[in-house]
Design an enzyme around this catalytic site. Sequence first.
Site, PDB file in Angstrom:
ATOM      1  N   GLY A 248      53.596  38.095  42.683  1.00 45.63           N
ATOM      2  CA  GLY A 248      53.438  36.697  42.291  1.00 45.63           C
ATOM      3  C   GLY A 248      54.713  36.025  41.829  1.00 45.63           C
ATOM      4  N   GLU A 290      54.637  44.517  42.856  1.00 44.61           N
ATOM      5  CA  GLU A 290      54.214  44.264  44.235  1.00 44.61           C
ATOM      6  C   GLU A 290      54.663  42.891  44.729  1.00 44.61           C
ATOM      7  OE1 GLU A 290      49.980  46.603  43.968  1.00 44.61           O
ATOM      8  OE2 GLU A 290      49.995  44.476  43.431  1.00 44.61           O
ATOM      9  N   GLY A 292      55.513  40.076  47.227  1.00 41.75           N
ATOM     10  CA  GLY A 292      55.274  39.761  48.638  1.00 41.75           C
ATOM     11  C   GLY A 292      56.159  38.588  49.020  1.00 41.75           C
ATOM     12  N   ARG A 330      49.712  26.584  55.419  1.00 37.27           N
ATOM     13  CA  ARG A 330      49.817  26.327  53.979  1.00 37.27           C
ATOM     14  C   ARG A 330      49.826  24.842  53.595  1.00 37.27           C
ATOM     15  NH1 ARG A 330      53.536  27.717  51.131  1.00 37.27           N
ATOM     16  NH2 ARG A 330      52.390  28.383  49.292  1.00 37.27           N
ATOM     17  N   TYR A 334      46.876  24.364  51.145  1.00 41.38           N
ATOM     18  CA  TYR A 334      47.240  24.263  49.720  1.00 41.38           C
ATOM     19  C   TYR A 334      48.054  23.015  49.414  1.00 41.38           C
ATOM     20  CZ  TYR A 334      46.867  29.414  50.215  1.00 41.38           C
ATOM     21  OH  TYR A 334      46.488  30.690  50.497  1.00 41.38           O
ATOM     22  N   CYS A 361      44.610  19.867  66.817  1.00 37.65           N
ATOM     23  CA  CYS A 361      43.654  18.756  66.767  1.00 37.65           C
ATOM     24  C   CYS A 361      43.006  18.613  65.394  1.00 37.65           C
ATOM     25  CB  CYS A 361      42.595  18.941  67.842  1.00 37.65           C
ATOM     26  SG  CYS A 361      43.319  18.765  69.457  1.00 37.65           S
ATOM     27  N   GLU A 362      43.825  18.277  64.408  1.00 42.32           N
ATOM     28  CA  GLU A 362      43.376  17.986  63.046  1.00 42.32           C
ATOM     29  C   GLU A 362      44.329  16.933  62.502  1.00 42.32           C
ATOM     30  OE1 GLU A 362      41.052  19.341  60.820  1.00 42.32           O
ATOM     31  OE2 GLU A 362      40.192  20.574  62.417  1.00 42.32           O
ATOM     32  N   TYR A 390      53.302  34.322  54.372  1.00 40.91           N
ATOM     33  CA  TYR A 390      51.994  33.692  54.639  1.00 40.91           C
ATOM     34  C   TYR A 390      52.074  32.616  55.720  1.00 40.91           C
ATOM     35  CZ  TYR A 390      51.312  36.224  50.323  1.00 40.91           C
ATOM     36  OH  TYR A 390      51.305  37.218  49.378  1.00 40.91           O
TER      37      TYR A 390
HETATM   38  C1  LIG Z   1      48.925  38.869  47.212  1.00 38.52           C
HETATM   39  C2  LIG Z   1      49.160  39.995  46.308  1.00 38.52           C
HETATM   40  C3  LIG Z   1      50.457  40.357  45.952  1.00 38.52           C
HETATM   41  C4  LIG Z   1      51.672  39.579  46.382  1.00 38.52           C
HETATM   42  O1  LIG Z   1      51.688  38.283  45.881  1.00 38.52           O
HETATM   43  P1  LIG Z   1      52.978  37.375  46.120  1.00 38.52           P
HETATM   44  O2  LIG Z   1      52.620  36.076  45.483  1.00 38.52           O
HETATM   45  O3  LIG Z   1      53.156  37.245  47.591  1.00 38.52           O
HETATM   46  O4  LIG Z   1      54.126  38.068  45.480  1.00 38.52           O
HETATM   47  C5  LIG Z   1      50.625  41.482  45.163  1.00 38.52           C
HETATM   48  N1  LIG Z   1      49.562  42.210  44.735  1.00 38.52           N
HETATM   49  C6  LIG Z   1      48.299  41.876  45.055  1.00 38.52           C
HETATM   50  C7  LIG Z   1      47.194  42.720  44.581  1.00 38.52           C
HETATM   51  C8  LIG Z   1      48.055  40.765  45.850  1.00 38.52           C
HETATM   52  O5  LIG Z   1      46.798  40.451  46.156  1.00 38.52           O
END
Ligand SMILES: *Cc1c(COP(=O)(O)O)cnc(C)c1O
Length: 438
Positions: A248, A290, A292, A330, A334, A361-362, A390
């Site tokens: 996150g 974690e 991403g 996105r 969002y 087509c949106e 994403y």
């Molecule tokens: C989506 C997710 C992440 C990664 O989130 P990011 O915002 O992309 O860093 C890490 N752990 C879990 C369990 C997730 O669902």
Amino acid sequence: MHLYGTQGINEEGHLTIGGVDAVELANTYGTPQFVYDLALFRERARGFIDTFKKGNVKAQVAYASKAFSSIAIYQVAAQEGLSVDVVSGGELYTALQAGFPSGKIHFHGNNKSIEELHQAFDAKIGCIVIDNFYEIEKLKEIAAQKKQKMDVLIRVTPGVEAHTHDFITTGQTDSKFGFDLSNGQADEAFQLLYKEEYLQFKGMHCHIGSQIFDTEAFSLAAKKVVDKMAEWHQTTGFQATVLNLGGGFGIRYTEEDAPLAPAVYVDDMVQAVKKEVQALGIALPEIWIEPGRSLVGDAGTTLYTVGSNKVVPDIRNYIAIDGGMSDNIRPALYDAKYEGALANKMTQNADTIYTVAGKLCESGDKIIEDISLPKAEAGDILATFCTGAYGYSMASNYNRIGRPAVVFVEDGQHQLVVKRESLEDLVKLDLPLTLGKG
Ligand SMILES: *Cc1c(COP(=O)(O)O)cnc(C)c1O
């Protein structure tokens, strides 16, 4: 204009990424095309990993591969010493096909199928993050049947929910994920697991949100989870060895975003955990995270070709591109904001305001509203920045548009890592009609 990582502008006034001319990339591989700057991915990965090393903390940095999953990205992750998270049998299969070391794969998800759980055992992955009581039951059955051990964490909701610029703490968290930390569910899961022979209970996982810009929410979540570890230690003598604080970490999509460096997130997190374990007299667990988005987000750029335009007098100038919500959902999903530039006109004056429309087509299929660009013409190459997370992973075949090509660049070299979906690909799962009157 904000450029990311190795991006630059060459003598022809073209955008370059990893030392490669983006216009040349568009000519070579076609558009839409995702381009990943590998040097920036590596820099981000090392920012997380090295900070744990400096702090002398045992850690795993797991790339949350739902942000962008492909064989080649798992291979780069392996080169950098990352672990990876997968959330489906498909992501797990892709990681295994990439030759990713299975012992460093973690499996998440709130409804892993029985087949997926078998797949995880058969591949001897590193750990399963258990989400709910049903999963505990099924895992016990499968492990006993296979007579095979598996490391497990439980996912907990610590009652800290972080959003971009603030966070809230709640007693109970209304979430489809995990065991509540405060209402007894996490304790019950612990009781069911910590003496298990085949399921080796290691500790807890939490993930408090996405695109988070400060460290306070992570520290607070860490404190709550460590407190629970200490409570269990006191009542049972069991010492948890893993504290997984999820992902996150925020990134810069536009000038409104002010993310922290990976090192800052990690440093603050480590300090918070050390302080709490010292106060409570328990051993320091391994800290796992974690990331991403923060590994792949700003490393990715999308290249489109500009086609038609439409002037709505006194209101708006539209330019349309050869992709849209099929490769970047996105903005529609969002209201996400992006910046962009004309990759073939980087040195020209950005004196015209456009809205960039997709070709799907949106009416809501707009990638950027009100962006200043040089005068745009058909054939120009539009680059949208920070699309590495994403984007491709949420791509669809809406309107039967094939998914884009993905290209990696580094040190002046470029390589196709995911082919563009062809017309033949689009019908390859279809079967002709056999029912009814012929
Ligand atoms: C989506 C997710 C992440 C990664 O989130 P990011 O915002 O992309 O860093 C890490 N752990 C879990 C369990 C997730 O669902």
